[in-house]
Every structure is written in structure tokens, then in C-alpha cells.
Design a protein around this motif. Structure first.
Motif, mmCIF file in Angstrom:
data_model
loop_
_atom_site.group_PDB
_atom_site.id
_atom_site.type_symbol
_atom_site.label_atom_id
_atom_site.label_comp_id
_atom_site.label_asym_id
_atom_site.label_seq_id
_atom_site.Cartn_x
_atom_site.Cartn_y
_atom_site.Cartn_z
ATOM 1 N N GLY A 123 1.229 -1.317 -0.033
ATOM 2 C CA GLY A 123 -0.037 0.408 0.339
ATOM 3 C C GLY A 123 0.543 1.595 0.199
ATOM 4 O O GLY A 123 0.795 2.022 -0.930
ATOM 5 N N GLY A 124 1.767 1.441 0.758
ATOM 6 C CA GLY A 124 2.773 2.415 0.721
ATOM 7 C C GLY A 124 3.191 2.456 -0.424
ATOM 8 O O GLY A 124 3.325 3.865 -0.344
ATOM 9 N N ALA A 125 3.973 1.398 -1.118
ATOM 10 C CA ALA A 125 4.840 1.240 -2.679
ATOM 11 C C ALA A 125 4.244 1.882 -3.210
ATOM 12 O O ALA A 125 4.238 3.044 -4.001
ATOM 13 C CB ALA A 125 5.430 0.348 -2.328
ATOM 14 N N THR A 126 2.852 1.943 -3.389
ATOM 15 C CA THR A 126 1.982 1.814 -4.421
ATOM 16 C C THR A 126 1.141 3.723 -4.254
ATOM 17 O O THR A 126 1.512 4.030 -5.621
ATOM 18 C CB THR A 126 -0.007 1.520 -4.083
ATOM 19 O OG1 THR A 126 0.507 -0.670 -4.467
ATOM 20 C CG2 THR A 126 -0.033 1.676 -5.312
ATOM 21 N N VAL A 127 1.472 4.114 -3.251
ATOM 22 C CA VAL A 127 0.923 5.316 -2.293
ATOM 23 C C VAL A 127 2.149 6.349 -3.486
ATOM 24 O O VAL A 127 2.043 6.899 -4.332
ATOM 25 C CB VAL A 127 0.643 6.067 -2.250
ATOM 26 C CG1 VAL A 127 -0.010 7.131 -1.113
ATOM 27 C CG2 VAL A 127 -1.027 4.925 -1.027
ATOM 28 N N VAL A 128 3.278 6.150 -3.191
ATOM 29 C CA VAL A 128 4.661 6.634 -3.366
ATOM 30 C C VAL A 128 5.329 6.574 -4.853
ATOM 31 O O VAL A 128 4.630 7.231 -5.666
ATOM 32 C CB VAL A 128 6.196 6.111 -2.681
ATOM 33 C CG1 VAL A 128 6.973 6.144 -3.043
ATOM 34 C CG2 VAL A 128 5.459 6.165 -1.197
ATOM 35 N N THR A 129 4.362 5.323 -5.806
ATOM 36 C CA THR A 129 4.217 5.140 -7.450
ATOM 37 C C THR A 129 3.444 5.903 -8.070
ATOM 38 O O THR A 129 3.623 6.807 -8.949
ATOM 39 C CB THR A 129 4.301 3.706 -7.448
ATOM 40 O OG1 THR A 129 5.345 2.294 -6.842
ATOM 41 C CG2 THR A 129 4.545 3.204 -8.330
ATOM 42 N N SER A 130 1.949 6.191 -7.308
ATOM 43 C CA SER A 130 1.133 6.897 -7.882
ATOM 44 C C SER A 130 1.460 8.092 -8.262
ATOM 45 O O SER A 130 1.076 8.977 -9.703
ATOM 46 C CB SER A 130 -0.680 6.391 -7.226
ATOM 47 O OG SER A 130 -0.689 5.466 -7.126
ATOM 48 N N LEU A 131 2.126 8.770 -6.997
ATOM 49 C CA LEU A 131 2.046 10.507 -7.307
ATOM 50 C C LEU A 131 3.530 10.183 -8.104
ATOM 51 O O LEU A 131 3.547 11.782 -8.395
ATOM 52 C CB LEU A 131 3.502 10.846 -5.569
ATOM 53 C CG LEU A 131 1.973 10.529 -4.192
ATOM 54 C CD1 LEU A 131 2.358 11.327 -3.149
ATOM 55 C CD2 LEU A 131 0.932 11.341 -4.472
ATOM 56 N N VAL A 132 4.521 9.481 -8.000
ATOM 57 C CA VAL A 132 5.236 9.780 -9.707
ATOM 58 C C VAL A 132 5.053 9.975 -10.572
ATOM 59 O O VAL A 132 5.326 10.911 -11.057
ATOM 60 C CB VAL A 132 6.312 8.360 -9.109
ATOM 61 C CG1 VAL A 132 7.950 8.947 -9.870
ATOM 62 C CG2 VAL A 132 7.471 8.663 -7.794
ATOM 63 N N CYS A 133 4.063 8.544 -10.344
ATOM 64 C CA CYS A 133 3.618 8.611 -12.174
ATOM 65 C C CYS A 133 2.259 9.382 -12.609
ATOM 66 O O CYS A 133 2.363 10.310 -13.925
ATOM 67 C CB CYS A 133 2.478 7.684 -11.702
ATOM 68 S SG CYS A 133 3.096 6.107 -12.038
ATOM 69 N N LEU A 134 1.706 10.619 -11.134
ATOM 70 C CA LEU A 134 1.503 12.008 -11.590
ATOM 71 C C LEU A 134 2.038 12.952 -12.164
ATOM 72 O O LEU A 134 2.046 13.692 -12.877
ATOM 73 C CB LEU A 134 0.593 12.320 -10.210
ATOM 74 C CG LEU A 134 -0.924 11.158 -9.894
ATOM 75 C CD1 LEU A 134 -1.238 11.968 -8.763
ATOM 76 C CD2 LEU A 134 -2.103 11.483 -10.978
ATOM 77 N N ALA A 135 3.266 13.001 -11.110
ATOM 78 C CA ALA A 135 4.066 14.129 -11.177
ATOM 79 C C ALA A 135 4.928 14.311 -12.572
ATOM 80 O O ALA A 135 5.423 14.843 -13.902
ATOM 81 C CB ALA A 135 5.690 14.180 -10.666
#
Length: 262
Positions: A123-135
Motif C-alpha cells: 500500500g505504501g509503495a503504491t501510494v508513492v508510485t502513484s504520486l511519481v506517475c502523476l508527477a
């Protein structure tokens, strides 16, 4: 004198040294985060997510950045499932599971702590990855994200995190059931990837095979896709479908863990 002091000493040791669930969870998190396979899996999943999201938004005219993040999850779900599987089967392969169950003979709390550790890490890794994808995707997209409407951005992203956790826990459930790395990974890939492809072939079989197509909606991937649809529609059925998969697999695995030798 020995007969009088020995029971007290034993009682004190059990009261003071008995592992709580919090200590068990912390131990499982340490074990999971110190494995190189964990970081390889998370790194590969993150790299694939960012690359697929960027390619999708760049290639599709007018692509929505949030949709790019969710589309990438349809490819990286296997990484989450495999990580969940090896989190369990790795200890069986090395024999460390015997040491774990010797330190804490309560098997169900140990398995639940392992599952929760997988959920927290994924869950934590997915949140971070999603933010990077958006950026990465927002600068190349011509469509702005509508943050003021939760069903257009925030809710689908959060549900995407929940779906990824479910995929990882499905792998964990197969790990508890099979207790073999290759077998658990094969079962996870079969449910998350092979089964949807096989069911999609029945779309060309006419109305006589429509029941098979309808049944395919209750596979984890189809449920995850419906759960994160934009705008978010009826999330109850897909959410319950994913919960049912997780509860059934892990619940059955817990029962077998209690009945089988380590």
C-alpha cells in the motif's frame, strides 16, 4: 526451594516475554524489508508503472493522467501478487518458518502479521508510485486533473491502492495454501493473468457462453478494473468480490496452517 521458585520464574517469563501482535508485526516488517527480493519487486513494479503511465498519456490524445496511473496497475498487479506469494513461501524454502513458529507458536497471529506487513508495504509503495506517475504524466497531458470532484481523481486513486493491496494478499493466500514458491506464483499468475485471458475468449462463443463471460466479472482483475472506473460507479460488488477472494484464500490458508506441520 527449587519447586517453589521454578513455577514463579516460568510464569514471569511467559508474561514478560510473550510476543504481542505489535511485536510480531514489527518483526515481520523487518524481515520483509530486509529481503533483496522485496526491493527488486517493488522497484520493478514502480519502474513499470511510471513507464506505462507515461507512455499511455503521451500516446493517447487527451488522456487523463489519473487514468494513466490506473491503467499501469493492470500490468504491475502481477508484481504485487508475486511479492505477496514469496513473502510466505520464502520462509518455507529456507526453513526459517520453523524458527518463526518456535519464537511465536501462535500460528494464526503470525500469518496475520505477515499478511498485514505485505498490505502495509504494498500500500505504501503504491501510494508513492502513484504520486511519481502523476508527477511524470501531468506535464505531458493536455487534460487537467479535476481534484474538486473526488470521483474523478482522489477516490479512483485510493481504490487503486486498495485493489493493489488485494492483489498482493491474493498472492499471500496462495502462499499459505501451497507453501511452495513456484506453485504459489503459478497459482497467482493463473488467477490474475491467465484466467482473464481465457475468459475473454468466450466472448466469441455466442450467447451460449455468455454465462462464462458474466462469471469472469468476478475475477480479481475485472473487479479491480470496475472498482477504479472513472467516474466511480457502483463499487459495492467489485469491492466485495476482492474482499471475498482475499478472505477465502487467507482464511483457508490459516485453517491449513493450524492443521499441517510446518
Amino acid at each position: 526451594m527449587t519447586a517453589l521458585t521454578s513455577p514463579r520464574r516460568t510464569t514471569f517469563t511467559r508474561a514478560a516475554g510473550g510476543p504481542t501482535f505489535a511485536r510480531t508485526l514489527r518483526s515481520e516488517l523487518i524481515k520483509l524489508t530486509t529481503l533483496r527480493s522485496t526491493w527488486w519487486s517493488l522497484g520493478i513494479g514502480a519502474a513499470l508503472s511510471v513507464a506505462i503511465a507515461f507512455l499511455y498519456v503521451s500516446a493517447v490524445d487527451g488522456a487523463y493522467p489519473v487514468l494513466g496511473v490506473l491503467v499501469s496497475a493492470q500490468f504491475t498487479m502481477l508484481v504485487a501478487g508475486v511479492l505477496g506469494a514469496i513473502a510466505i513461501t520464502g520462509e518455507y524454502a529456507t526453513g526459517m518458518i520453523r524458527s518463526t513458529l518456535t519464537a511465536n507458536p501462535r500460528r494464526i497471529p503470525v500469518a496475520l502479521a505477515k499478511s498485514l506487513a505485505v498490505a502495509l508495504l504494498v500500500g505504501g509503495a503504491t501510494v508513492v508510485t502513484s504520486l511519481v506517475c502523476l508527477a511524470v504524466t501531468i506535464p505531458v497531458s493536455t487534460v487537467p486533473i479535476v481534484w474538486s470532484e473526488p470521483t474523478q481523481a482522489l477516490i479512483p486513486l485510493l481504490l487503486g491502492v486498495a485493489a493493489m493491496i488485494a492483489y498482493a494478499l491474493i498472492g499471500t493466500g496462495f502462499g499459505l495454501l501451497v507453501r511452495n514458491g513456484a506453485g504459489a506464483i503459478a497459482a497467482t499468475v493463473g488467477v490474475l493473468f491467465v484466467a482473464p485471458v481465457a475468459v475473454s475468449l468466450f466472448q466469441f462463443g455466442g450467447e451460449s457462453w455468455q454465462w462464462m463471460v458474466d462469471l469472469g466479472r468476478y475475477l480479481p482483475v475485472a473487479a479491480g478494473r470496475d472498482l477504479t472506473a472513472i467516474p466511480t460507479g457502483d463499487v459495492l460488488v467489485p469491492a466485495l468480490t476482492l474482499v471475498a477472494w482475499v478472505v477465502t484464500l487467507i482464511g483457508t490458508g490459516l485453517i491449513l496452517l493450524e492443521r499441517r506441520d510446518a
